[in-house]
Design an enzyme around this catalytic site. Sequence first.
Site, PDB file in Angstrom:
ATOM      1  N   GLU A 180       2.276  -0.380  -4.766  1.00  0.00           N
ATOM      2  CA  GLU A 180       1.324   0.652  -5.178  1.00  0.00           C
ATOM      3  C   GLU A 180       2.111   1.969  -5.146  1.00  0.00           C
ATOM      4  O   GLU A 180       2.008   2.747  -4.201  1.00  0.00           O
ATOM      5  CB  GLU A 180       0.118   0.718  -4.236  1.00  0.00           C
ATOM      6  N   ASP A 213       0.838  -1.197   0.000  1.00  0.00           N
ATOM      7  CA  ASP A 213       0.000   0.000   0.000  1.00  0.00           C
ATOM      8  C   ASP A 213       0.880   1.258   0.000  1.00  0.00           C
ATOM      9  O   ASP A 213       1.862   1.327   0.746  1.00  0.00           O
ATOM     10  CB  ASP A 213      -0.876  -0.037   1.258  1.00  0.00           C
TER      11      ASP A 213
HETATM   12  C1  NOJ Z   1      -4.356   3.085  -0.935  1.00  0.00           C
HETATM   13  C2  NOJ Z   1      -5.528   2.160  -0.843  1.00  0.00           C
HETATM   14  O1  NOJ Z   1      -5.745   1.556  -2.087  1.00  0.00           O
HETATM   15  C3  NOJ Z   1      -6.697   3.014  -0.371  1.00  0.00           C
HETATM   16  O2  NOJ Z   1      -7.915   2.315  -0.466  1.00  0.00           O
HETATM   17  C4  NOJ Z   1      -6.416   3.477   1.033  1.00  0.00           C
HETATM   18  O3  NOJ Z   1      -7.439   4.349   1.456  1.00  0.00           O
HETATM   19  C5  NOJ Z   1      -5.078   4.232   1.104  1.00  0.00           C
HETATM   20  N1  NOJ Z   1      -4.026   3.562   0.385  1.00  0.00           N
HETATM   21  C6  NOJ Z   1      -4.624   4.368   2.533  1.00  0.00           C
HETATM   22  O4  NOJ Z   1      -4.189   3.145   3.032  1.00  0.00           O
END
Ligand code: NOJ
Length: 541
Positions: free
Chosen positions: A277, A211
Amino acid sequence: MTTSSSAEAAQQGRPWWADATGYEVYLRSFADGTGDGLGDLRGLRERLDHLEWLGVDLVWVTPFYPSPMHDHGYDVADYTGVDPRFGDLADFDALVAAVHARGLRLVIDLVPNHTSSAHPWFAAARSSRDNPYRDYYIWRDPAADGGPPNNWTSHFGGPAWTYDEATGQYWLHLFLPEQPDLNWRNPAVAAEFDAILRFWLERGVDGFRIDVAHMLVKHPDYPDLPLAAEPQRSPQGTTSEHLSLDHIYDVDQPEVLDVYRRWRKIADAYGALLLGEVYVLDIDRLARYVVDRDGLHLSFWFAPLHLGWDVARLRTALREGAAVAPGSVSWVLASHDRPRPPTRFGGGDLGRACSLAATTLLLGLPGTPFLFQGEELGLTDGELTLAEAQDPVALHTGDPRAGRDGCRTPIPWEPGAGHGFTTAPEPWLAFGRRTPADTVAVQRADEDSWLHRYRALLAARRAHPDLRTGEAVWLTDDGPVLAYRRGAAVVAANCGDEPASLDLPEGTWTVRFGTDRQREAAQVAGAVDLAPTEAVILTRE
Ligand code: NOJ
């Protein structure tokens, strides 16, 4: 166990994910196996048939950890547990075994930038300034006027700092106040995560989706952010204080790469995938995370997911991703954070046709593509009222379209009450007014459905190794047709609104996949005609 395409990759010395097609499961909305209205691990296990039939190889499942769910699980209170609403560790083990028994792989979501404020580390950190856990988080004294230490803003709106009355300092949270950021400059935090990675690898996971992988490390001096020369816009076209700043100190700091060098050694010992990500829309900056062969194996490349139906920008996004980080990007058109592509591309069957054409282009490029659950059904965003909204972003702004609920509505497996998703009277999030034609059951019974077209597309990628190896050579530099050649395969899509034609390299070509399925097996030579939004995959024997 391995899939046919990943076994082939392994034989040829490529990592197993090089040939895989991924699929994102947004767990809360995939399938409810326990009848409480919320998707869970058992529900996912019971629906693996769908994924195997569709032809994906790799399943990424969103967070299932114990959490107060302020951000629907991206606020983790225990990194080595399962929230009882999703099941328990035995359910997790059963899921791993079931995934592997089908020759699929399982990648789990790791959330290392922040914990939940309910995590015991934060409770200890907050208890006093000299608690040993204090330095697991980022604390700063108030500014001279008593306000926040700098002008950093939260992604979800408002300041990125919240004042703790008891200890007289602010804590940093780049998302909600209930998601305090960890201090990755503290070696103890890094050691905790080494153990967390190993915990799940020992349980058999095949990798991690990391993440906000670009956010872990912050500038050590916490300087104010300058104004951006060109403010960004939200998917709805709006701007905000957060989007008007140039985020040069709060994210994408060079030291974050050290975290992945460290994790790479751990992951490689298990043959596991590190998929970031990395939400950086500059391909050269993104490439730093993946191209040195000692950092992340793959990163999502989000540029295509930010676009409307705009052929010039799509061309740039695809060419950049394929050229600068060949084989190291994961192609995505959709996720649980953005409006669904058919909605972005104008809605209805036109939006669906554009989405399938764009996905056809992504699936033959070097890299590992992902579908987001429901993409294979051609789903548009669910239509929700503010009263039905659940996402903190929607609740904060008071605008249901500003939130991420529309793309997160539960999967309609079949027509009727509960849609085969749940037996509970109400799902956790409303279905968003789905029709029978949206459902898996109706589409599976119709050979001409979106679902069958996506399945045929995935099958074509699997069947033709040229679509998974070698360089992509672009056949057009402008005009409405985007087309490239990979070995003895050509992938082409007409992204304009008039019929168009593509000149083909020499030889006779066979249509292996067509968004117009009637064309499959036809032979063409010299040129191929394409209707608006039509895409084809051709091979030359
Ligand atoms: C990216 C995630 O995909 C999203 O859903 C989340 O709110 C944020 N990171 C914070 O963790």
